[in-house]
Design an enzyme around this catalytic site. Structure first.
Site, short mmCIF file in Angstrom:
data_model
loop_
_atom_site.label_atom_id
_atom_site.label_comp_id
_atom_site.label_asym_id
_atom_site.label_seq_id
_atom_site.Cartn_x
_atom_site.Cartn_y
_atom_site.Cartn_z
CD GLU A 1 31.13 -9.34 43.43
OE1 GLU A 1 31.65 -10.42 43.05
OE2 GLU A 1 31.35 -8.83 44.54
CB THR B 1 29.04 2.00 48.35
OG1 THR B 1 28.57 3.34 48.27
CG2 THR B 1 29.93 1.70 47.15
CB VAL C 1 30.03 -3.81 45.41
CG1 VAL C 1 31.00 -4.86 44.88
CG2 VAL C 1 30.61 -2.41 45.24
N GLY C 2 27.64 -5.87 45.73
CA GLY C 2 27.13 -7.24 45.74
C GLY C 2 25.99 -7.45 44.76
CG HIS D 1 26.73 4.52 45.30
ND1 HIS D 1 26.68 3.80 46.46
CD2 HIS D 1 25.44 4.78 44.98
CE1 HIS D 1 25.42 3.64 46.85
NE2 HIS D 1 24.65 4.23 45.95
#
Length: 138
Positions: free
Chosen positions: A50, A42, A46-47, A76
């Site tokens: 982004e 997860t 997120v990265g 997720h």
């Protein structure tokens, strides 16, 4: 920020998940993480979200401006194994001053992997570094 920075901007990122982006590699110093299955972590998801949102902003920020993530509200929903391609779609849905809100959706060949929103703030890079240096200087 350029006048072109307005709702409706989109980006897509196709990302082949390497083993190094799976849960055991997120914090290898943690036995709790290393014991978990090799699926996209997860934290890395997120990265990747982004990164997709940053791509939507390319060409729409002034010289000396960047954006930083300030809020994440993502599900997720499904595991993605190494070697699978994750496709992330991001749409800029709101511009409120320097605050930018994106709606995001990610999927692989088998399922929807992620849905939600991500907010970014446009910063003046030089001013940000000056403030950061003031916090880290003895």
């Amino acid at each position: 920020m350029h006048a072109s920075l307005r709702p409706g901007l989109t980006a897509r990122l196709d990302y082949v998940v390497p083993v190094a982006r799976t849960v055991p590699h997120l914090l290898p110093e943690s036995d709790d993480f290393t014991a978990l299955p090799e699926v996209l972590a997860t934290g890395y998801l997120v990265g990747i979200v982004e990164w997709t949102c940053m791509r939507a902003l390319q060409g729409h920020l002034e010289d000396g401006e960047q954006s930083l993530g300030v809020h994440v509200d993502l599900s997720h929903q499904a595991p993605t194994p190494p070697g699978a391609t994750l496709t992330v779609l991001a749409e800029l849905t709101a511009v409120e001053g320097r605050q930018l809100t994106f709606t995001v959706h990610a999927h692989d060949d088998a399922a929807t992997v992620c849905q939600g929103t991500h907010r970014r703030a446009v910063i003046d890079t030089e001013r940000f570094h000056a403030r950061l240096n003031a916090r880290t200087t003895d």
